[in-house]
Design an enzyme around this catalytic site. Structure first.
Site, PDB file in Angstrom:
ATOM      1  CG  HIS A   1      -0.247   0.016   2.543  1.00 41.30           C
ATOM      2  ND1 HIS A   1      -0.156  -1.088   3.364  1.00 41.30           N
ATOM      3  CD2 HIS A   1       0.420   1.011   3.190  1.00 41.30           C
ATOM      4  CE1 HIS A   1       0.514  -0.772   4.453  1.00 41.30           C
ATOM      5  NE2 HIS A   1       0.887   0.492   4.377  1.00 41.30           N
TER       6      HIS A   1
HETATM    7  P1  TYD Z   1      -2.076  -4.253   7.310  1.00 36.30           P
HETATM    8  O1  TYD Z   1      -2.020  -2.851   6.852  1.00 36.30           O
HETATM    9  O2  TYD Z   1      -2.847  -5.242   6.478  1.00 36.30           O
HETATM   10  O3  TYD Z   1      -0.580  -4.742   7.572  1.00 36.30           O
HETATM   11  P2  TYD Z   1       0.379  -5.773   6.821  1.00 36.30           P
HETATM   12  O4  TYD Z   1       0.239  -5.574   5.341  1.00 36.30           O
HETATM   13  O5  TYD Z   1       1.741  -5.444   7.312  1.00 36.30           O
HETATM   14  O6  TYD Z   1      -0.049  -7.142   7.262  1.00 36.30           O
HETATM   15  O7  TYD Z   1      -2.641  -4.261   8.791  1.00 36.30           O
HETATM   16  C1  TYD Z   1      -3.004  -5.456   9.448  1.00 36.30           C
HETATM   17  C2  TYD Z   1      -4.169  -5.162  10.375  1.00 36.30           C
HETATM   18  O8  TYD Z   1      -3.771  -4.334  11.471  1.00 36.30           O
HETATM   19  C3  TYD Z   1      -5.313  -4.460   9.682  1.00 36.30           C
HETATM   20  O9  TYD Z   1      -6.526  -4.987  10.181  1.00 36.30           O
HETATM   21  C4  TYD Z   1      -5.175  -3.017  10.128  1.00 36.30           C
HETATM   22  C5  TYD Z   1      -4.571  -3.165  11.511  1.00 36.30           C
HETATM   23  N1  TYD Z   1      -3.728  -2.048  11.963  1.00 36.30           N
HETATM   24  C6  TYD Z   1      -4.098  -1.326  13.092  1.00 36.30           C
HETATM   25  O10 TYD Z   1      -5.175  -1.567  13.696  1.00 36.30           O
HETATM   26  N2  TYD Z   1      -3.277  -0.328  13.538  1.00 36.30           N
HETATM   27  C7  TYD Z   1      -2.110  -0.030  12.919  1.00 36.30           C
HETATM   28  O11 TYD Z   1      -1.386   0.880  13.371  1.00 36.30           O
HETATM   29  C8  TYD Z   1      -1.735  -0.770  11.733  1.00 36.30           C
HETATM   30  C9  TYD Z   1      -0.444  -0.453  11.003  1.00 36.30           C
HETATM   31  C10 TYD Z   1      -2.571  -1.780  11.302  1.00 36.30           C
END
Ligand code: TYD
Length: 127
Positions: A45
């Site tokens: 993203h």
């Molecule tokens: P995501 O952006 O999909 O991270 P990655 O690609 O690294 O796996 O985030 C995973 C989950 O965590 C998603 O449900 C959003 C949540 N999240 C939070 O609640 N707070 C945060 O600060 C971040 C970065 C993610």
């Protein structure tokens, strides 16, 4: 990449991260990424406004960076270096080693509306 000074003594090492000093923004959120499945690609993203600093505390991983014009892949393997992630940079983390832990400092709270999760939409917005 930002290089951090190593502190510590003969007993062990320490790195200090200080907002407005070696972290070039006011820190409002800290999160960490761990327990990544082998072969997984995370991130995938860009952010409209968020600034972040990513530090690999343990293990190694790679980060693909794409500003809509050029792509570059960097390897994070040192806890004395931080990768500054500016807004509107598409990023993907991959090739996580076992036990890899990424620390991320951010200049704002979590806000899903700041995310661009579709690559075509990112390309269009970065023009
Ligand atoms: P995501 O952006 O999909 O991270 P990655 O690609 O690294 O796996 O985030 C995973 C989950 O965590 C998603 O449900 C959003 C949540 N999240 C939070 O609640 N707070 C945060 O600060 C971040 C970065 C993610």
């Amino acid at each position: 990449m930002i290089d951090f000074d190593e502190r510590g003594d003969h007993l062990g090492m320490l790195v200090a991260l200080e907002a407005g000093r070696n972290v070039p923004f006011p820190v409002k959120r800290v999160y960490y990424i761990y327990g990544t499945l082998a072969g997984a690609r995370r991130g995938r993203h860009a952010h409209h406004k968020l600034r972040q600093l990513m530090v690999c505390l343990s293990g190694t991983c790679k980060v693909l960076l794409d500003d809509g014009r050029a792509q570059e892949t960097v390897t994070l393997s040192r806890n004395t270096q931080g990768l500054l992630l500016d807004p509107m940079v598409w990023h993907e983390m991959f090739e996580f080693s076992k036990g890899c832990v990424l620390l991320v400092l951010a200049d704002d709270w979590y806000d899903e509306s700041d995310y661009i999760r579709n690559y075509d939409a990112f390309k269009a917005a970065s023009r």
